[in-house]
Design a protein around this motif. Sequence first.
Motif, PDB file in Angstrom:
ATOM      1  N   THR A   1      -2.537  -3.289  -5.045  1.00 17.31           N
ATOM      2  CA  THR A   1      -2.339  -2.208  -6.008  1.00 17.31           C
ATOM      3  C   THR A   1      -0.924  -2.222  -6.545  1.00 17.31           C
ATOM      4  OG1 THR A   1      -3.982  -0.868  -4.836  1.00 17.31           O
ATOM      5  CG2 THR A   1      -2.519   0.287  -6.356  1.00 17.31           C
ATOM      6  N   LYS A   2       0.056  -1.964  -5.675  1.00 11.64           N
ATOM      7  CA  LYS A   2       1.467  -2.074  -6.033  1.00 11.64           C
ATOM      8  C   LYS A   2       2.234  -2.574  -4.819  1.00 11.64           C
ATOM      9  CE  LYS A   2       2.038   1.287  -9.785  1.00 11.64           C
ATOM     10  NZ  LYS A   2       2.766   2.508 -10.214  1.00 11.64           N
ATOM     11  N   LEU A   3       2.802  -3.761  -4.956  1.00 11.43           N
ATOM     12  CA  LEU A   3       3.497  -4.424  -3.863  1.00 11.43           C
ATOM     13  C   LEU A   3       4.972  -4.038  -3.836  1.00 11.43           C
ATOM     14  CD1 LEU A   3       2.073  -8.032  -4.381  1.00 11.43           C
ATOM     15  CD2 LEU A   3       1.042  -6.154  -3.076  1.00 11.43           C
ATOM     16  N   THR A   4       5.595  -4.210  -2.661  1.00 14.03           N
ATOM     17  CA  THR A   4       7.040  -4.010  -2.545  1.00 14.03           C
ATOM     18  C   THR A   4       7.674  -5.200  -1.822  1.00 14.03           C
ATOM     19  OG1 THR A   4       6.641  -2.655  -0.571  1.00 14.03           O
ATOM     20  CG2 THR A   4       7.023  -1.494  -2.669  1.00 14.03           C
TER      21      THR A   4
ATOM     22  N   PHE B   1       2.680  -9.735   1.910  1.00 12.64           N
ATOM     23  CA  PHE B   1       3.130  -8.795   0.886  1.00 12.64           C
ATOM     24  C   PHE B   1       2.670  -7.396   1.264  1.00 12.64           C
ATOM     25  CE2 PHE B   1       2.531 -12.931  -0.985  1.00 12.64           C
ATOM     26  CZ  PHE B   1       3.692 -13.115  -1.725  1.00 12.64           C
ATOM     27  N   ALA B   2       3.604  -6.449   1.271  1.00 14.29           N
ATOM     28  CA  ALA B   2       3.269  -5.059   1.558  1.00 14.29           C
ATOM     29  C   ALA B   2       2.738  -4.401   0.294  1.00 14.29           C
ATOM     30  CB  ALA B   2       4.504  -4.317   2.056  1.00 14.29           C
ATOM     31  N   ASP B   3       1.483  -3.968   0.347  1.00 13.27           N
ATOM     32  CA  ASP B   3       0.884  -3.207  -0.751  1.00 13.27           C
ATOM     33  C   ASP B   3       1.122  -1.730  -0.436  1.00 13.27           C
ATOM     34  OD1 ASP B   3      -0.540  -2.152  -2.817  1.00 13.27           O
ATOM     35  OD2 ASP B   3      -2.487  -2.972  -2.229  1.00 13.27           O
TER      36      ASP B   3
ATOM     37  N   LYS C   1       1.702   4.161   3.585  1.00 17.64           N
ATOM     38  CA  LYS C   1       2.797   3.605   2.775  1.00 17.64           C
ATOM     39  C   LYS C   1       3.546   2.485   3.513  1.00 17.64           C
ATOM     40  CE  LYS C   1       2.999   6.079  -1.144  1.00 17.64           C
ATOM     41  NZ  LYS C   1       3.219   5.547  -2.502  1.00 17.64           N
ATOM     42  N   PRO C   2       2.887   1.348   3.778  1.00 22.33           N
ATOM     43  CA  PRO C   2       3.566   0.220   4.422  1.00 22.33           C
ATOM     44  C   PRO C   2       4.701  -0.292   3.550  1.00 22.33           C
ATOM     45  CG  PRO C   2       1.509  -0.496   3.423  1.00 22.33           C
ATOM     46  CD  PRO C   2       1.530   1.002   3.323  1.00 22.33           C
TER      47      PRO C   2
END
Length: 340
Positions: free
Chosen positions: A215-218, A230-232, A258-259
């Motif tokens: 969805t949205k990675l950091t 990759f932390a989504d 919220k990983p």
Amino acid sequence: MRSGRRLAGRSEAPSPSATPRVAIKHAPPAEPATAGPPTTAPIGKVVALGNAPEGIVVATSGIAAVAVRDPNAVVLFDATTGAPRQRIATPSAARHLSLATPDGPVLIPLEGSDELLEMNLADGRITATATGVGRQPHDAAQTSSGTVVVSNEGGGGVLFVRDGRVLAALPAGPPQPGGVAAVGDYAAVADVQGNGVWVYGGSSRRLLAQAPVGTKLTHAISLTGDLAAFADTDGGAVYLERIDPQVSQVARIDAPGKPYGLAYDAARRRLYITLTERNALRVVDVTGPGTSRMLTDLPTVRQPNSVAVEPNSGTVLVTGSDAGGSSSVQIIGPELLPPG
């Protein structure tokens, strides 16, 4: 299983100016949760090393480095005891730190002054300074060719740095790149606005592949071989992806809350994930990456944004801070971790 798409043709990588065939999202970026007070006391030892610690790394020497702010600095300390060794002031603050090799130097992207520093862990000496590194350089990773790829969070795209010099820059690409993982000579970059993973060649300094992921990675880290994690953060998961350079999914690991921070223990094949909403650290066995299994969740300090592993003992370090001024580094010894 999803696989990455080629950006131009079927046999050649795109030119630096090639436009990826993806819909670019321009939306608020993924961010960690603003954590409330812990409901369970953190395990292990908690030490105070500076204000608002976040980026953290540990070298094979057992020396750890953590970025702090107000005042801005990198603090060197002993990873198992927490004993401080040295404090090195920096021109602005860093959110991420990474190791160029397992024993350094430390790569320090400074978002406020648009610089990339390289620091010797043994004595805190700054061995190289690259200036004009985009706008708000967020994260950096050194590929096997020795090229450092830096995510240009404020300007989009990436920069290529070597020996303290910016060699080249590529435009977005990712409109707001975040974490970077070096996988051999590839650099896999996460876009915090939800546009997946972008892969660059360290030697070629070209954009090679792109794929939608999560969805949205950091955050992004390299694992063993050709794998990266990759932390989504918005999607409540961590994705294990094969980078060759095309992007293909190996596993999706459930990580609600919220990983954000990621660390990998290569000797024990364990992945550590900070769950910022829960003040917890998820421990995952990735011996078989496609059949990864969750071992336990451990209570952490408040706002666990970053995590690192001491590679010899397996000791785990977690950063914590809150708006009230309480800042700390949590040290979880191997005796407190799941067996196996």
